[in-house]
Write a protein that holds these residues in place. Structure first.
Motif, short mmCIF file in Angstrom:
data_model
loop_
_atom_site.label_atom_id
_atom_site.label_comp_id
_atom_site.label_asym_id
_atom_site.label_seq_id
_atom_site.Cartn_x
_atom_site.Cartn_y
_atom_site.Cartn_z
N CYS B 103 0.83 -1.21 0.00
CA CYS B 103 0.00 0.00 0.00
C CYS B 103 0.87 1.26 0.00
CB CYS B 103 -0.89 0.04 1.24
SG CYS B 103 -2.43 -0.83 1.05
N ILE B 104 1.76 1.32 0.95
CA ILE B 104 2.55 2.54 1.12
C ILE B 104 3.52 2.73 -0.05
CG2 ILE B 104 4.19 3.72 2.64
CD1 ILE B 104 1.21 3.50 3.62
N GLN B 105 4.14 1.63 -0.47
CA GLN B 105 5.09 1.73 -1.57
C GLN B 105 4.38 2.15 -2.87
OE1 GLN B 105 5.19 -1.05 -3.95
NE2 GLN B 105 7.28 -1.01 -4.78
N ALA B 106 3.17 1.62 -3.10
CA ALA B 106 2.43 2.00 -4.31
C ALA B 106 1.97 3.45 -4.24
CB ALA B 106 1.22 1.08 -4.49
N LEU B 156 -6.75 1.63 4.46
CA LEU B 156 -7.21 2.99 4.20
C LEU B 156 -6.72 3.97 5.27
CD1 LEU B 156 -8.93 4.90 2.49
CD2 LEU B 156 -10.91 4.26 3.88
N LEU B 157 -6.89 3.58 6.52
CA LEU B 157 -6.45 4.46 7.61
C LEU B 157 -4.94 4.65 7.59
CD1 LEU B 157 -8.77 3.28 10.53
CD2 LEU B 157 -8.94 5.39 9.18
N GLY B 158 -4.22 3.59 7.29
CA GLY B 158 -2.77 3.68 7.23
C GLY B 158 -2.30 4.65 6.16
N ILE B 159 -2.98 4.64 5.02
CA ILE B 159 -2.60 5.57 3.95
C ILE B 159 -2.90 7.01 4.38
CG2 ILE B 159 -2.98 6.23 1.55
CD1 ILE B 159 -3.86 3.21 1.15
N LEU B 160 -4.03 7.21 5.02
CA LEU B 160 -4.37 8.56 5.50
C LEU B 160 -3.34 9.02 6.54
CD1 LEU B 160 -8.26 8.23 5.76
CD2 LEU B 160 -6.91 9.31 3.93
N LEU B 161 -2.95 8.11 7.41
CA LEU B 161 -1.91 8.42 8.39
C LEU B 161 -0.61 8.82 7.70
CD1 LEU B 161 -0.89 8.33 11.38
CD2 LEU B 161 -0.37 5.91 11.01
N TYR B 162 -0.25 8.07 6.66
CA TYR B 162 0.96 8.36 5.90
C TYR B 162 0.92 9.78 5.32
CZ TYR B 162 4.34 8.29 2.10
OH TYR B 162 5.37 8.61 1.25
N ILE B 163 -0.22 10.13 4.72
CA ILE B 163 -0.36 11.47 4.12
C ILE B 163 -0.16 12.54 5.18
CG2 ILE B 163 -1.97 13.05 2.97
CD1 ILE B 163 -3.27 10.59 1.66
N LEU B 164 -0.83 12.34 6.32
CA LEU B 164 -0.75 13.30 7.42
C LEU B 164 0.69 13.50 7.90
CD1 LEU B 164 -3.44 14.43 8.75
CD2 LEU B 164 -2.75 13.16 10.77
N LEU B 165 1.38 12.38 8.10
CA LEU B 165 2.76 12.46 8.58
C LEU B 165 3.68 13.07 7.52
CD1 LEU B 165 3.07 8.96 10.32
CD2 LEU B 165 2.98 11.21 11.45
N LYS B 166 3.44 12.71 6.28
CA LYS B 166 4.30 13.17 5.20
C LYS B 166 4.22 14.68 5.02
CE LYS B 166 7.18 11.61 2.06
NZ LYS B 166 8.33 10.76 2.43
N LEU B 167 3.03 15.24 5.30
CA LEU B 167 2.87 16.69 5.18
C LEU B 167 3.76 17.41 6.19
CD1 LEU B 167 -1.00 16.94 4.71
CD2 LEU B 167 0.77 17.38 2.99
N THR B 178 6.05 4.26 9.98
CA THR B 178 4.90 4.31 10.90
C THR B 178 3.65 3.73 10.24
OG1 THR B 178 5.86 6.38 11.69
CG2 THR B 178 3.65 5.82 12.48
N ALA B 179 3.40 4.15 9.00
CA ALA B 179 2.16 3.72 8.34
C ALA B 179 2.16 2.21 8.06
CB ALA B 179 1.96 4.49 7.03
N ILE B 180 3.30 1.68 7.63
CA ILE B 180 3.38 0.24 7.38
C ILE B 180 3.14 -0.54 8.67
CG2 ILE B 180 4.95 -1.64 6.74
CD1 ILE B 180 6.22 0.37 4.71
N SER B 181 3.81 -0.11 9.75
CA SER B 181 3.61 -0.79 11.03
C SER B 181 2.15 -0.70 11.48
CB SER B 181 4.50 -0.15 12.11
OG SER B 181 5.80 0.02 11.63
#
Lengths: 209, 209, 209
Positions: B103-106, B156-167, B178-181
């Motif tokens: 998910c995160i890599q894609a 889905l939640l993990g991807i949203l978390l990733y976006i939030l952190l990445k910003l 973090t998101a993968i874990s």
């Protein structure tokens, strides 16, 4: 503009059939929405991939949004309603509507990309029925292609009708409106009256396996 | 470099779930390896095909090699081990790990190709769950999308978390780690404790069909 | 020229397996023809899509026409014949023939497009078995990949044989003719004698699920 709205409506309708096909006790909204979205955009995605053109919903994300919203709404509607045994019937009629619109719209799109009529015909069938077949496979139902009632025939005849009308009325909307109505009504009547092809076009023998 | 190794590891993990999902008495190694490979590369292949970009394993054949090797190893491991009833559980946890990474890599890959966040989100879901859905269809299991426990939600939640952190941490590896874990742990807990969504987001009525 | 005719024949043969796999009481000709066509062109479509090249039947519509004609003919043949219990056997042998031809032809096509041997090998497997797997999924059968008898092995060994021969006879038709015959005969013998791999390559334990 009106065509754009109709296209989004067809996507919504197919998304609804995806949820209707998959809903069971203990299934949650997100899994059902994913299935709704796959059903809604599956056929068109297949068409664009085969034509090596850019996929429609990658270009215009509204198609995904609309199919998500439609899936969410039908989920809650089913939760509060008492509809039970009518669900599969609803699926069949909504599916007929989606197939009708998608077939004709895909035929026009393929012609506009410069392909021949036969290629456009196949793309219309793929777009119209691809999403529904994916829905049936993913929800473990026997797919509608091998249903007892007419399924591919209304689509095929409707496309031929469209070609015939278009040759005589090239600049009118009458061909598409007529063909879409024809496909939807023909398939609906097939579902309602359990219409089958003439028996020489139907396998009537008992078979092994 | 570490990312490349992790990518190969995720492919290996998914290949293992393919073999775990398909293994039965009298099935041979080659059929199982083919299923392992399909599971491992199916999601990413779908993503690259939809994005009209060159398919990742056509460019770098190591992905295929790694999924073949992983499938072969798990085949022999299952042959010599006594594990039986734990197999399906193992599949679920390995699947959770593969989904998390893919998910995160894609998501990152799609963003780097210049697409919008919403498109990247869909590509992440397709990549993360595509191979697993193919595995379930090909091995005749009900697919995990319509499992009782949470499946799409952690992703889905993990991807949203990733976006939030990445910003907030654009140049760090913390968002992806973090998101993968998060996705892996959330899904694992869902499997272990049979977590479901809040009941208003779950269909609780008995249904026909 | 002869190669073109053989290619069309292989498409026809696969279309026949699609109809044989799907035919049941009350199914009509059009649904069965659609399944025949999907079976016939599914593998090659997948290959061309993954290679990001133009899909073969979009360029040359004869492939679709031939698969339609073959599906129609077998439909009527089954209607007037008394064949019943032999149908599934017929499917297996026709499938073996289609797999044999498609594998080798796809291998050559991929090499000619400039890809490496390993990529061509995977494309050969995808083309040879893709349509059959789609047929099995759409008709609700357990797919042949996980059949008891050897399925992927004859294809794999045949391709390796082709490579070996081609290295020594680069300008001859002997490699392709030999490899196609080998795959067909090997798979047919596997079906007829229920050949399995040596038992250390077969899962022999009873399994859960």
């Amino acid at each position: 503009m009106i065509e754009y709205i109709l296209g989004q409506a067809a996507v919504a309708v197919f998304a609804i059939t995806g949820v209707l096909g998959a809903i069971r006790k203990d299934r949650d909204i997100l899994g059902l929405v994913v299935l709704g979205v796959i059903t809604a955009i599956g056929g068109g995605t297949l068409r664009d991939t085969i034509l090596n053109t850019s996929v429609f919903w990658v270009q215009d994300f509204n198609y995904i949004l609309v199919s998500i919203i439609a899936s969410v709404l039908i989920f809650f509607l089913l939760k509060i309603s008492k509809i039970n045994e009518a669900r599969y019937r609803m699926l069949l009629y909504f599916d007929a509507l989606g197939v009708a619109y998608f077939c004709i719209q895909a035929f026009e799109k393929t012609i506009n990309l410069g392909y021949s009529y036969p290629v456009a015909l196949i793309m219309a069938m793929i777009t119209g029925m691809g999403g529904g077949v994916m829905r049936d496979v993913l929800t473990g139902r026997p797919n509608l292609l091998i249903t007892k009632e007419l399924y591919a025939s209304p689509a095929l005849l409707g496309i031929l009708l469209y070609i015939l009308l278009k040759l005589n009325l090239p600049d009118s909307h009458i061909p598409s409106i007529t063909a879409i109505s024809f496909i939807f009504l023909f398939r609906s009547l097939a579902v309602y009256f359990h219409l089958q092809m003439p028996s020489w076009l139907v396998n009537k023998r008992e078979n092994d396996q």
